[in-house]
Each structure stands twice: as structure tokens, then as C-alpha cells.
Design a protein around this motif. Structure first.
Motif, PDB file in Angstrom:
ATOM      1  N   ASN A 172       0.814  -1.214   0.000  1.00  0.00           N
ATOM      2  CA  ASN A 172       0.000   0.000   0.000  1.00  0.00           C
ATOM      3  C   ASN A 172       0.855   1.275   0.000  1.00  0.00           C
ATOM      4  N   LYS A 188       3.429   2.248   1.740  1.00  0.00           N
ATOM      5  CA  LYS A 188       3.779   2.810   3.038  1.00  0.00           C
ATOM      6  C   LYS A 188       5.004   2.087   3.583  1.00  0.00           C
ATOM      7  N   LYS A 214      -4.867   1.172   6.668  1.00  0.00           N
ATOM      8  CA  LYS A 214      -6.178   1.508   6.099  1.00  0.00           C
ATOM      9  C   LYS A 214      -6.596   2.943   6.397  1.00  0.00           C
ATOM     10  N   PRO A 230      -4.455   7.376   5.252  1.00  0.00           N
ATOM     11  CA  PRO A 230      -4.155   7.454   3.810  1.00  0.00           C
ATOM     12  C   PRO A 230      -3.198   8.559   3.426  1.00  0.00           C
ATOM     13  N   LYS A 231      -3.105   9.618   4.232  1.00  0.00           N
ATOM     14  CA  LYS A 231      -2.257  10.749   3.862  1.00  0.00           C
ATOM     15  C   LYS A 231      -0.808  10.570   4.290  1.00  0.00           C
TER      16      LYS A 231
END
Length: 243
Positions: free
Chosen positions: A194, A196, A229, A232-233
Motif C-alpha cells: 500500500n 507505506k 487503512k 491514507p495521507k
């Protein structure tokens, strides 16, 4: 109440309720502990429990109820405690049967999931150097998804065990830093998929801890999944531990 609990007055009257009835609570907040706390520390108090199980020796059936309790030390009638049982046997037994079916179905997923993760690891070892970046990314996403699905299966089975009062922990003394980093490995895959990155801020020389390794892995991975989850930022997830 005596009919519901299948007790006659000689076994109930004049005795503590928790000695006359075999009551199973969902947490350590039990009727017995609440009663003693009230007598030692309270003037007035109320308590409520859900999904209390009543089992009687020699009876295979299980009754389930909600329980409300009221305490008044200075009650003019002389009755300090009033305990009310709300029969929920039919409703809760149906819930348990539904959860039991789900748990059985989910349990059947564990074997193919284990095989799937094994094949993915084998492919990574055998083909990792031969794949281009795009195919490596696909392989990584498959591994992360299989890991996430395994965690989901374990969570469902744990819920089933908790509902059946069969959840047991095996506590062992563990090095916390090693345990934490090991537990985060699957989370690192999910984070990377994702876009990250997990970073660590772990103090040195942390004391050992008593943990159930399987359960703490599930807890930590649930936390990492939530962080992925619901942040997101942010591209960075920080795992911090201090003493």
C-alpha cells in the motif's frame, strides 16, 4: 428464578448465589468480585453482564442470560443485593450455532491457505532472481494478501473460541524487541503493498514480557492493518516501544 436455574430453595436460600449456581462470565468482572467490591468499597452500585452461561452438574444443557444487579447498603428493607436474570437462551444459542458454522467453514480454509503461502515462498526462492520488477511486485502482493487472509481466518476462529469460553493463552517470557519486530514482518509486506513504510523507534534494553506469541502477533498485525487503512495521507507508520 429457582425453576429457571433448576434449584430448590434448600440449595439456594441463605447461600451466596455464585456458590449455588455455576456461572460463566465473559470476563474477569464476575458477580462474585462485584459483590465483594460493593461490600468493601461501595454504598450504592449497579452492574450488568451479557451472555452469562449457567451450567448445572449432571445437566448437559446450557442456559444463557443477561444479568442485572443492584446494591444498596442502607436499604430500609434490609435487602442489600437484588439480582435479576433475563433469559436469552434461545437467542444466544442461535448466535452460537451460527458462529460455530462460520468457525467450521473458516477452519477449513486454513489448510489451503497454508499450502498457498508455502507455494508463494517456494516461487520466491526459485524464481525471485528471474522475475522483472513488475512480476516481483505481483508476487509480493500475493504474499501480502495471503498473509492478510490468514490473519482474518485466525481472528474469526479466536472470536469463536471467546464466545465458547475456550480461549486460552500460553504465556512465555519473551524478548520484547525481537518479538515485536518478528510480529511486524507480515505487516511490513502489507504496508509496502500500500506504498507505506514501517519505521521503528524501539528503546534498547527493554525488559522481557510475558506474552502468548501467537496472540500478540495477531494483535500487532491488526494494529498495523488499521494504520495502513486509516492513515491514507501518511506514507510512514511508526512502531514505537519504550519503558
Amino acid at each position: 428464578a429457582m425453576q429457571y436455574c433448576q434449584l430448590d430453595s434448600t440449595k439456594l436460600l441463605g447461600k451466596p448465589l455464585y456458590e449455588s449456581l455455576h456461572l460463566e462470565f465473559r470476563s474477569e468482572h464476575t458477580l462474585e468480585k462485584w459483590l465483594k467490591d460493593c461490600q468493601n468499597n461501595k454504598i450504592n452500585d449497579t452492574a450488568y453482564w451479557e451472555r452469562v452461561r449457567i451450567r448445572q452438574p449432571g445437566d448437559d444443557s446450557v442456559k444463557q442470560c443477561d444479568m442485572a444487579a443492584y446494591y444498596n447498603r442502607n436499604n430500609p428493607s434490609g435487602t442489600e443485593f437484588i439480582v435479576t436474570l433475563f433469559d436469552r437462551t434461545v437467542q444466544y444459542n442461535q448466535d452460537d450455532e451460527s458462529m460455530g458454522f462460520v468457525a467450521l467453514a473458516v477452519h477449513e480454509l486454513r489448510t489451503p491457505l497454508t499450502m498457498l503461502r508455502g507455494y508463494i515462498e517456494l516461487f520466491e526462492e526459485e524464481l525471485g532472481d528471474k522475475l522483472d520488477d513488475e512480476l516481483k511486485s505481483f508476487m509480493y502482493k500475493m504474499e501480502a494478501s495471503a498473509s492478510q487472509l490468514t490473519a482474518f481466518v485466525n481472528n474469526i476462529l479466536n472470536v469463536s473460541r471467546i464466545e465458547a469460553n475456550q480461549m486460552a493463552m500460553q504465556l512465555n517470557e519473551e524478548n520484547w524487541e525481537k518479538t515485536l519486530r518478528a510480529a511486524c514482518r507480515d505487516g511490513e509486506m502489507w504496508a509496502k503493498v500500500n506504498n507505506k513504510k514501517i519505521t521503528y523507534q524501539i528503546d534498547k534494553n527493554l525488559p522481557t514480557v510475558a506474552v502468548d506469541r501467537i496472540s500478540i502477533y495477531e494483535v500487532i498485525n491488526n494494529l498495523i492493518e488499521n494504520a495502513v487503512k486509516y492513515s491514507p495521507k501518511s506514507e510512514k507508520i511508526v512502531i514505537a516501544s519504550s519503558f
